[in-house]
Structures are given as structure tokens and as C-alpha cells.
Design an enzyme around this catalytic site. Sequence first.
Site, PDB file in Angstrom:
ATOM      1  N   GLY A  18     -31.066  -3.837 -36.204  1.00  0.00           N
ATOM      2  CA  GLY A  18     -30.956  -4.511 -37.507  1.00  0.00           C
ATOM      3  C   GLY A  18     -32.284  -4.591 -38.239  1.00  0.00           C
ATOM      4  O   GLY A  18     -32.309  -4.650 -39.472  1.00  0.00           O
TER       5      GLY A  18
ATOM      6  N   GLU B 153     -32.462  -1.392 -39.983  1.00  0.00           N
ATOM      7  CA  GLU B 153     -31.443  -1.409 -41.052  1.00  0.00           C
ATOM      8  C   GLU B 153     -31.951  -2.205 -42.260  1.00  0.00           C
ATOM      9  O   GLU B 153     -31.738  -1.810 -43.408  1.00  0.00           O
ATOM     10  CB  GLU B 153     -30.144  -1.999 -40.496  1.00  0.00           C
TER      11      GLU B 153
END
Length: 703
Positions: A106, A109
Site C-alpha cells: 500500500g 500504491e
Amino acid sequence: MKQAPKHPVRLERQGNVALIVIENPPVNALGVAVRRGIAAALNAAVAHDKTDAVVIAANGRTFPVGADIREFDMVPQEPSLGQLCNLIERAQKPVVAAIQGTALGGGLELAMAAHYRIAVKSARMGLPEIHLGTLPGAGGTQRLPRLIGPELALDMMLTGNQVGAGIAAEMGLIDLVTDNDLRTEAVAYARSVAVTRPTSANRTHLVDGVGYMASVAARREQVTMELGANALAPHRIVDCVEAALLLPMETGLEVERSAFKDCIASRESEGLRHAFFAERAAAKFPEAAEAKPAQVDRVAIVGGGMMGSGIAIAALQSGFAVTLVEQGESGVNAALERIGAYYERSVAKGRLSEAQGAAALTHLQLTNKLDTLGEADLIVEAIAEDFDLKAQMLAEIGALAKPDAVIATNTSYLDLAALAEASGRPADTVGLHFFAPAQVNKLVEVGVHDGASAQSVMTAQGFARALGKTPVRARVHAGFGAGYIGNSILEAYRHAADIMLEDGATPAQIDGAMRSFGFQLGPYQVADMSGLDIAYARRQSKPRDPDARYVEIADKIVEQGWLGQKSNRGYYIYAEGQRQGVPNGDVLKLIAEHRAQKGITPRKFSDRDIRDRILLAIVNAGARLLGEGVAARPSDIDVVMMLGFGYPRSRGGPMMDADATTPSIIASRLSVLAPEEPALWGAAPVLTMLAQERQKFADLNAS
Ligand code: T1G
């Protein structure tokens, strides 16, 4: 008065640039408080009329390493990471991500949702979700193919491998790599960009639809071939990357979200997440409350055989100065050959450069002089597994080692407390049990006997961690053969298998049943690989448990001179140099004759019977070790079995598996088998307690 926890996200300004600074030690995991903090800061920054651009940065050793994995088992809280990434991408002012350390999952991301990414040269980035049985669930499967194309994107997500900043820049993932102060560079860069650049609008790699689909099709076929049609996360990753081409961004994100939910809910992901935290928990030794690891610069290893040389290589690879002591000229030359061959192979396979290999060897001192031991901070005894030889060697080591040195023995079965006494310095002596090949296998059992000092234990643990190993603490009491956690459980595993072998099953059937459960190799393949004579010698030297059934088959095979792979003949027959064998018909004949001699009428075992009996024996042995205090927590047993004995990682280990079945059902199944062999299947007190109190092994992990 308790200090209020600092908010994990701060908004700072440098002129017309707003800085969103994350500070959530140790790894800036993107838990709910961090997500909310970033969202609030971003909204405030963008709304501010003096803001022309925004930088997202992190304090500490690393940019966020991903979502907070602990939150996966909790009720989801908003904003989700996916929602936060969309908010960042839609920001009306340019957003720059400033990356140091490891931007993973993440965290990467989040950076891909930013409009620009800059990184320090040493930064690394990756999407390791597949190691947790899941996939990037915050837009990574949709944004990465847009940034670097389907082929490289699939590579990163299906391997979980990290890439360095330089490579990432070449791939188009990073816009600038800097050697200067990251924060300063990021602010300057943010000032230099005038426009937003939403990744979702980037169609560079979506234009060639045919080429794109060819990459997807090829990878789908490869995944099916290598991992099978049921490998959930890998197949869903391919589906999502396909969706990135075929569907609008919003819909692609929905496909990803549903795939992510399915993966997170899978037993496999549960097992892999348990394994992640179990490995980290294992390193928490109670001795840490009393002592810190002492500094270790020079390591000495006594014994340059397979284990000693492997430990030497692991230490050289981790930057230690190494003294390896072997007997006589020939011993020294043999060790040098063994270590030299390892480096030649590594260079030939491109794992190391010539220069790296040569540099490592400059830190190696090979000698047959024991008096060199006086310089070492830590000495590992790794000679033959014979009590008298080891005791004598440890006495010499104890006499030569400098006062603050730590002494470790690599024994796998012998009485650690007695060996520590033999060194004359029991407080400084601990067990360091490596697993073959020691330069590769991640597991090290740290043997702790009653007389060992906390300082010695922590120094040994610290050394194992510095080698990149996962140390697991095994407490042994006086008079107990080491065996520690792994080999004690292996004995139960082998005993369960041998009983079925004597009663009617074949080596190949038992091996097949355990492979279909997820072990890479079955017990008889492992026995052949490790050498049947080693286990034979141990059985001969160890007092037999008069209450336990003894199966002589393995002894009879060795007495035929069949020693396994090393003699091309054991439970299997091997063509010269081959590791894959065919069942040895002579062994099957030997077993049939053995049964006839013992008046045993062979009976049928289904693969399920075989698995159940063995797994019950493993869990029960684990429960016994918990009761004896040899293992501190059930998850330590899981780590040992996964790293040292090939227990399928996706199941999270035998104790987690037992919880999935529940201790109550395990206890009742054991009660059916116990009359056959109480020493093996008679329920251990801890298991009975958990069953009665409707508790789980996981409840003991917290302790
Ligand atoms: N969540 C929660 N805790 C974490 C964590 C994480 N992601 N990563 C590390 N920790 C804790 C760890 O348990 C330990 O705690 C401490 O931090 C130090 O870690 C939506 C689905 C970064 C290479 O898989 O690989 O993002 O034991 O001992 O050896 O798409 O940590 O001290 O109490 O390992 O220097 C994807 C996981 C998540 C990376 C550093 N990210 N972390 O190694 O330290 S899924 C990952 C690591 C995701 C999104 C998805 C390593 C590290 P404690 P450590 P280290």
C-alpha cells in the site's frame, strides 16, 4: 502524565509547497489513523490558496511499507487505502511522493496514486502482497500496468520482488532518483511541476491492446502450469491486470476490490499472515528484558564440515570476519574447497559478482590452530555429533576463549546443559542449531539451558538475526537431549510414519500423502536426503523409551548398507547424481519379511488416514513441548516447522492448523488413536486443557 500519542501525520509548509509528513514508527504502516491523517492534511493543503503543490513524505527509516496487516482481521474503517489513493490522484494540485527505504504494498500504491515520484538512490520498492496470499488492493493492479506495462507489472506482483530506485526509474515508475537530501529535492521538484498527472489517465502501455493481452495470456498459462488452477491470488492478479486494459479505471478498481476481499478471506492468506507475525514474534526472547546483544565482529567456527562451512559462508555473507578452524592440513584444504566451490557456483549463477565473492573471502581466516580462538567474540563449535568429542572440544574452547566471548554449540541432539558444563563456562555457552544448508536455511534454534546468561542468549540471538536468520528460542532442561523443538517434533512425525509403514503402508504412499498436503518432500525422501546412517547412529546412541513401540525397519535398511542418496540406495533408488528416486523394491521386500517376522498382517491406509495420524502426532508433540516449556509459544513451533521442516507456509504451521480444526476435535481424534501408541497419540496435558476450556493454541501465543 502519559505523553499524548503524537498524531502520525503532520502538515508542514515550505512556501507554496505543503508537506504531508507521516511518522508512524517503526515502518509507517498505513493504519486507519495514518490514512485519516493523510486525507485531512491533503484536503487542507489543496484547499489552501497558497498551496501550489503537495509533497507526501515519511520520517524514519522508510516510506510506508504497506497497509497495517493487523487491520485485515478487523472491521474495515474509512477511508480505505483505495479511497485515500483515489483522493490523492484526484487532487487538483500536483502531488509528489518522496521515497526512502522500502516503499512496499500500500505504500507503493500511495506513491503511484501521487502524480510524481522521486526517490533516494538506496530506496527499494515492491508489491509483496502475494507473500501474504493476497494482491495489491488499493489500486496497484490498475495503476502499475499503466506506469510500467503489463509484463513488468505482472513480474512485480507475481514475484513480490523488490526493485531498486535506479531500475524503477528505468521502468518508468520513478521520475527522479536523487543522491541529495530527499525532502529538499522533493520540495524543489514539486515547485518545478505545474500540472497534475493522474496515473489513471496514463494510457502509454494500454495502446497496444494485442501485445498487452498476449502478455496476460502468457502469464495466465504460466501461473496455471506452475501453481495450478486453484492458486487464488496469482490468478486474481492476472485477472486484475487484464481488467486494467479492458475496463474503465473505476470498474477495474471494483474488480480489484472484490478480488482483494476474496483473497484476504482465504485460509491461505490467513496462514501466510500468521506466518509473517509468528516469525517476528519468535524473535522476542524474555532475556531481552535483562540484556542486550554484545557486539560481535569476529566469529570463529570450529569444524569445517558441511555445517561448519555453511555457517562460515553465512557469516561471511553478512560481513563478519571469520576464523574457521579445522584439523590438520587436509581438513583445512577440504573446508577451503567447500567454501571456494560455493562462491564459484554463486558467481557462475550470477548470485554474486566476482568482486563480491573475492571480497567475502578476504574476511576468511582458515587455520588448524585452536589458539586463534582467543580473538573471537563468538565461537561456534560445529564438529561431529558425538558427545565425548564435543565435550572435549568445548573444554578446549572454554579455556582459550576470551573472557567476554560467547560459546555456542551446533549440536542438534546432545545434552546441551552437559556440554555447557564441559566448556567450563556454562553461563557463556548456548545452543545455536543451524539447519542444512546453513548458508541458506533461515531457521536457527537458540538453545537455552538453565545456566545460560541472558547476555549470552541475546548475543547468540543477535548473531543469528545479523545473518538474516529467524532465531527461535528452545529451552532445554538438564539431562534432556537437545532435540530442541524441530527434531523433537520430527521424531514424532517419523514415529507415526514408521508405525504405518510397519502396519501396511509403503514409503512412496506416505511420502505422496504428505506431498499432497503441501510438504515439498515426504519423510522417507527427506530421510534418504539427510543420510540414513546419521539417524541410525543417533538411534543407537539414544536410550529407547521402553513404553514406545520400536520399528526396526530403518535399522534393517541401514544394516543392508543402504544409506540413502549418498549410496544411491535407500527407501528409493537413485541414478548417479539424481535427487529424484524410484521406490526400492528390495526395501518393500525387506518390509514384507519384517512384518511376517513380527506376525503383522498388513492393512490399508488411505492418504487421509496417513495425513491425519502424522499431523495429530506433530500437534501433540508440539503441545508436549509447550507443556515442558521447551517452546515459549505455539507460533514458535509453527515457525520451526515451516522454516526448518517444510510445513506448508500457506497453512501457517501445525499449531495454527490445529486451531482451524479446534483443540477439542484434535483431542477426540487423538483419543481414538492413543490406545495404539500412547507415547505418540496420548493427548498432551496442554491439549487436554485447551480442549476442556474450549480455548485455542492462539490463546497461548499472547503469553
Ligand atoms: N503492518 C503491520 N505491522 C508491520 C508491517 C505491516 N505492513 N510491516 C512491518 N510491521 C511490523 C512488524 O511486525 C514488526 O513489529 C515491526 O513492524 C518491524 O518489522 C492494500 C494489502 C518492511 C521489510 O508485506 O516485509 O499493503 O515485531 O521486524 O526486518 O495493497 O517488515 O517489532 O512488533 O519485519 O526491518 C504489504 C511487510 C502489506 C511488508 C522491514 N507490505 N513488512 O523488515 O522489520 S499488505 C508488506 C516487511 C498491503 C495493500 C496491501 C518488513 C520490512 P514488531 P520487521 P525489518
